[in-house]
Write a protein that holds these residues in place. Sequence first.
Motif, PDB file in Angstrom:
ATOM      1  N   GLY A  49      32.862 -42.329  -1.447  1.00 35.88           N
ATOM      2  CA  GLY A  49      32.474 -41.968  -0.083  1.00 35.88           C
ATOM      3  C   GLY A  49      32.215 -40.416   0.189  1.00 35.88           C
ATOM      4  O   GLY A  49      31.061 -40.346   0.793  1.00 35.88           O
ATOM      5  N   LYS A  50      33.039 -39.538  -0.646  1.00 39.07           N
ATOM      6  CA  LYS A  50      32.499 -38.219  -0.589  1.00 39.07           C
ATOM      7  C   LYS A  50      31.138 -37.805  -1.336  1.00 39.07           C
ATOM      8  O   LYS A  50      30.524 -36.944  -0.713  1.00 39.07           O
ATOM      9  N   ILE A  51      30.749 -38.806  -2.158  1.00 35.94           N
ATOM     10  CA  ILE A  51      29.458 -38.401  -2.859  1.00 35.94           C
ATOM     11  C   ILE A  51      28.359 -38.820  -1.969  1.00 35.94           C
ATOM     12  O   ILE A  51      27.384 -38.203  -1.781  1.00 35.94           O
ATOM     13  N   SER A  52      28.571 -39.931  -1.103  1.00 35.36           N
ATOM     14  CA  SER A  52      27.542 -40.321  -0.213  1.00 35.36           C
ATOM     15  C   SER A  52      27.447 -39.321   0.894  1.00 35.36           C
ATOM     16  O   SER A  52      26.383 -39.115   1.405  1.00 35.36           O
ATOM     17  N   GLU A  53      28.711 -38.778   1.203  1.00 31.69           N
ATOM     18  CA  GLU A  53      28.626 -37.704   2.203  1.00 31.69           C
ATOM     19  C   GLU A  53      27.646 -36.476   1.887  1.00 31.69           C
ATOM     20  O   GLU A  53      27.003 -35.869   2.692  1.00 31.69           O
ATOM     21  N   LEU A  54      28.138 -36.237   0.706  1.00 31.13           N
ATOM     22  CA  LEU A  54      27.430 -35.071  -0.021  1.00 31.13           C
ATOM     23  C   LEU A  54      25.876 -35.141  -0.025  1.00 31.13           C
ATOM     24  O   LEU A  54      25.055 -34.437   0.427  1.00 31.13           O
ATOM     25  N   GLU A  56      24.059 -37.378   1.952  1.00 32.66           N
ATOM     26  CA  GLU A  56      23.679 -37.359   3.483  1.00 32.66           C
ATOM     27  C   GLU A  56      23.538 -35.966   3.963  1.00 32.66           C
ATOM     28  O   GLU A  56      22.673 -35.667   4.623  1.00 32.66           O
ATOM     29  N   ASN A  57      24.489 -34.706   3.494  1.00 38.00           N
ATOM     30  CA  ASN A  57      24.330 -33.823   3.886  1.00 38.00           C
ATOM     31  C   ASN A  57      23.239 -32.942   3.463  1.00 38.00           C
ATOM     32  O   ASN A  57      22.482 -32.103   4.182  1.00 38.00           O
ATOM     33  N   VAL A  58      22.944 -33.294   2.113  1.00 34.22           N
ATOM     34  CA  VAL A  58      21.751 -32.585   1.512  1.00 34.22           C
ATOM     35  C   VAL A  58      20.634 -32.965   2.401  1.00 34.22           C
ATOM     36  O   VAL A  58      19.559 -31.978   2.615  1.00 34.22           O
ATOM     37  N   VAL A  59      20.310 -34.345   2.728  1.00 34.55           N
ATOM     38  CA  VAL A  59      19.061 -34.837   3.114  1.00 34.55           C
ATOM     39  C   VAL A  59      18.828 -34.171   4.602  1.00 34.55           C
ATOM     40  O   VAL A  59      17.943 -33.609   5.139  1.00 34.55           O
ATOM     41  N   ARG A  60      20.106 -34.226   5.428  1.00 40.07           N
ATOM     42  CA  ARG A  60      20.032 -33.833   7.040  1.00 40.07           C
ATOM     43  C   ARG A  60      19.985 -32.462   6.975  1.00 40.07           C
ATOM     44  O   ARG A  60      19.221 -31.863   7.718  1.00 40.07           O
ATOM     45  N   LYS A  61      20.538 -31.476   6.161  1.00 35.51           N
ATOM     46  CA  LYS A  61      20.770 -30.238   6.374  1.00 35.51           C
ATOM     47  C   LYS A  61      19.212 -29.711   5.771  1.00 35.51           C
ATOM     48  O   LYS A  61      18.617 -28.804   6.452  1.00 35.51           O
ATOM     49  N   HIS A  62      18.399 -30.323   4.676  1.00 28.81           N
ATOM     50  CA  HIS A  62      17.405 -29.648   4.397  1.00 28.81           C
ATOM     51  C   HIS A  62      16.148 -30.034   5.376  1.00 28.81           C
ATOM     52  O   HIS A  62      15.198 -29.551   5.444  1.00 28.81           O
ATOM     53  N   GLN A  63      16.360 -31.222   5.889  1.00 27.28           N
ATOM     54  CA  GLN A  63      15.447 -31.499   7.274  1.00 27.28           C
ATOM     55  C   GLN A  63      15.576 -30.501   8.249  1.00 27.28           C
ATOM     56  O   GLN A  63      14.344 -30.004   8.812  1.00 27.28           O
ATOM     57  N   ALA A  64      16.641 -30.175   8.634  1.00 27.14           N
ATOM     58  CA  ALA A  64      16.774 -29.266   9.558  1.00 27.14           C
ATOM     59  C   ALA A  64      16.252 -27.775   9.177  1.00 27.14           C
ATOM     60  O   ALA A  64      15.615 -27.008   9.994  1.00 27.14           O
ATOM     61  N   TYR A  65      16.399 -27.678   7.787  1.00 23.15           N
ATOM     62  CA  TYR A  65      15.953 -26.272   7.304  1.00 23.15           C
ATOM     63  C   TYR A  65      14.509 -26.178   7.494  1.00 23.15           C
ATOM     64  O   TYR A  65      13.992 -25.266   7.647  1.00 23.15           O
ATOM     65  N   LEU A  66      13.949 -27.178   6.948  1.00 22.24           N
ATOM     66  CA  LEU A  66      12.433 -27.395   6.973  1.00 22.24           C
ATOM     67  C   LEU A  66      11.693 -27.085   8.337  1.00 22.24           C
ATOM     68  O   LEU A  66      10.934 -26.085   8.521  1.00 22.24           O
ATOM     69  N   VAL A  67      12.375 -27.553   9.295  1.00 18.29           N
ATOM     70  CA  VAL A  67      11.998 -27.357  10.570  1.00 18.29           C
ATOM     71  C   VAL A  67      12.161 -26.232  11.124  1.00 18.29           C
ATOM     72  O   VAL A  67      11.286 -25.538  11.530  1.00 18.29           O
ATOM     73  N   TRP A  68      13.402 -25.602  10.900  1.00 17.52           N
ATOM     74  CA  TRP A  68      13.592 -24.224  11.113  1.00 17.52           C
ATOM     75  C   TRP A  68      12.876 -23.126  10.401  1.00 17.52           C
ATOM     76  O   TRP A  68      12.541 -22.296  11.149  1.00 17.52           O
ATOM     77  N   SER A  69      12.513 -23.421   9.350  1.00 19.49           N
ATOM     78  CA  SER A  69      11.668 -22.459   8.460  1.00 19.49           C
ATOM     79  C   SER A  69      10.079 -22.354   8.708  1.00 19.49           C
ATOM     80  O   SER A  69       9.615 -21.248   9.225  1.00 19.49           O
ATOM     81  N   ALA A  70       9.758 -23.671   9.713  1.00 24.20           N
ATOM     82  CA  ALA A  70       8.405 -23.369  10.171  1.00 24.20           C
ATOM     83  C   ALA A  70       8.329 -22.948  11.122  1.00 24.20           C
ATOM     84  O   ALA A  70       7.338 -21.999  11.532  1.00 24.20           O
ATOM     85  N   ARG A  71       9.308 -22.621  12.160  1.00 29.30           N
ATOM     86  CA  ARG A  71       9.453 -21.980  13.498  1.00 29.30           C
ATOM     87  C   ARG A  71       9.688 -20.457  13.066  1.00 29.30           C
ATOM     88  O   ARG A  71       9.296 -19.711  13.659  1.00 29.30           O
ATOM     89  N   ALA A  72      10.599 -20.104  12.303  1.00 30.03           N
ATOM     90  CA  ALA A  72      10.871 -18.992  11.696  1.00 30.03           C
ATOM     91  C   ALA A  72       9.767 -18.153  11.200  1.00 30.03           C
ATOM     92  O   ALA A  72       9.611 -16.901  11.355  1.00 30.03           O
ATOM     93  N   ALA A  73       8.615 -18.801  10.903  1.00 29.56           N
ATOM     94  CA  ALA A  73       7.501 -18.198  10.150  1.00 29.56           C
ATOM     95  C   ALA A  73       6.559 -17.299  11.218  1.00 29.56           C
ATOM     96  O   ALA A  73       6.096 -16.167  11.042  1.00 29.56           O
ATOM     97  N   SER A  74       6.971 -17.604  12.494  1.00 34.36           N
ATOM     98  CA  SER A  74       6.131 -17.226  13.712  1.00 34.36           C
ATOM     99  C   SER A  74       7.126 -16.455  14.810  1.00 34.36           C
ATOM    100  O   SER A  74       6.619 -15.809  15.454  1.00 34.36           O
ATOM    101  N   ASP A  75       8.403 -16.640  14.397  1.00 37.33           N
ATOM    102  CA  ASP A  75       9.103 -16.357  15.403  1.00 37.33           C
ATOM    103  C   ASP A  75      10.574 -15.528  14.900  1.00 37.33           C
ATOM    104  O   ASP A  75      11.528 -16.116  14.259  1.00 37.33           O
ATOM    105  N   PRO A  76      10.347 -14.379  14.702  1.00 36.64           N
ATOM    106  CA  PRO A  76      11.333 -13.448  13.804  1.00 36.64           C
ATOM    107  C   PRO A  76      12.623 -13.575  14.536  1.00 36.64           C
ATOM    108  O   PRO A  76      13.803 -13.009  14.034  1.00 36.64           O
TER     109      PRO A  76
END
Length: 577
Positions: A49-54, A56-76
């Motif tokens: 259960g803990k492994i599956s949470e980890l 899921e955490n990797v996938v969800r947080k990295h998706q959010a990070y990629l979206v944020w990075s795309a926005r941050a490139a033009s908005d400091p």
Amino acid sequence: MSQTRFTELKNSVDRVIHALEGRFTQGVSPASLTLAYLDWLIHLGHSPGKISELMENVVRKHQAYLVWSARAASDPNLPPLIEPRTQDRRFDKPAWSNFPFNTIAQGFLLHEQWWHYATTGIPGVSRHHENVVYFAARQWLDMMSPTNFPTTNPEIINRAVETAGNSLYQGLQNLLEDLQAYTLGSTRECKEYCVGENLAVTEGQVVYRNNLIELIQYSPKTASVYAEPILIVPAWIMKYYILDLSPHNSMVRYLVEQGHTVFMISWHNPDAEDRDLAMKDYINRGVRDALKAINAILPERKVHAAGYCLGGTLLATTAAALARDEDERLASISLFTAQTDFTDAGELMLFIDESQLSYMEDMMWDRGYLDTSQMAGAFTLLRSYDLLWSRIVSEYLLGERPSMNDLMVWNSDSTRMPYKMHTQYLKRMFLRNDLASGRFIVDDRPVSLRDIRVPIFCVATEKDHVAPWRSVYKLHSLVRTDLTFVLTSGGHNAGIVSEPGHPRRSYRLALNRVEDKYISPDEWLNRYAKQEGSWWEPWSTWLAERSGAQTEPPSMGNTDAGYAPICAAPGLYVFEK
């Protein structure tokens, strides 16, 4: 060869191997680290259960990070995806808000957050092993931080451009200078501060000396003095003069200017010949011999005793033994960042278990003492960002040399710890918690802090990595006497060297009478408001209120009683290397 002799020979071989290993591991036991890692790994492997949470955490947080990075490139000015910890100052500079460095910093914080989640909260892992694994992961992450590399740190890049590369050249010179000093076994020389010239210069005389201590009596500064003298018991892990630094921040000078007669213990720096010095020697030849000398110099006067760090723990132990034996020489006790209950002794407990202590004992057996470099290595690991990586960046990549101050000079003037005493201290105090449990033996009988009846003034500091304030606070549960507790700003050292007039200093103070009910440390923190200023002032008032009428200053020493002045302060032991 007898069987006993053969066994001793095999044990000696083991100890030599461990001692040699310890010089490369900074005293950290490989077995202790391996046990912690296996405990974590095995339990993680049995927690799908803990492994599956980890995952899921990797996938969800990295998706959010990629979206944020795309926005941050033009908005400091885009708000960060992940806020750093409150005490994390690595990415505070404005340059880290510019692309691509903002995405680099956020990516690192994302991985740091994930590893915290991965190394904690695993069902079945012992608390100690979980702390060790998380600590080891944090050390690795601190090393891999983008602030440590020239290509990913905008401050290094900007400084190199501004100076046309001179900052990197100067950093190389700093590195070569330090490597040369390390090769020669020395430290960077500071000519601005020197013991006996502008450090430890409060006037006084050494009035007693044995093979473990020098007792310094300081000259009076006032026309009259309080009848009861003060004995200060400093930690023997460092030189005493942290309490007598420069004239403007010397606690000793402040006390004598307030009309107190002050005595100070200066500890001998042990070497291989002192390997068998034990805790009982520090009690008897240290505190008790100092009290005996003071009683001869100032007959029939009680003593206000104060202890700092290890010296405070030693003083509390000695005071409990005096109380047990109905010896009423003490008028009060003051403890500065001194632990008496070691159940929650902070991150130092990472280095305290049976495996680690056995390993450290073998290292000390080899030389007869614990070397200063081995102690420094442990403290550096506890604060690796502040004491190691930020220094590397500042001095070797930015080309900056911080100016030395008196506290930094004192901090580099460390001492050794004798084999037998340090083994007893770690096992009895840290590992077994004998003092808090009433099992610590003095003169063949146990002592209890509950026997102490004189008032206590206890000081803890907010940012203490050596003696966390909540651990120091446990004294409330161990004594049955009036206890004044102070929580002051600053860390283990800077919080104590907190002279009046020092900017940005504050403290909380409250009296807990013997009949008062116990409150938790967090409740205590919320109940009492901060007061601006130095805690030295209420402490001096507290001492004065528990002293008798003022009298003429005493003579320096007492020749008729066998305590003639030996030499001028700061004495000889403070110069031992």
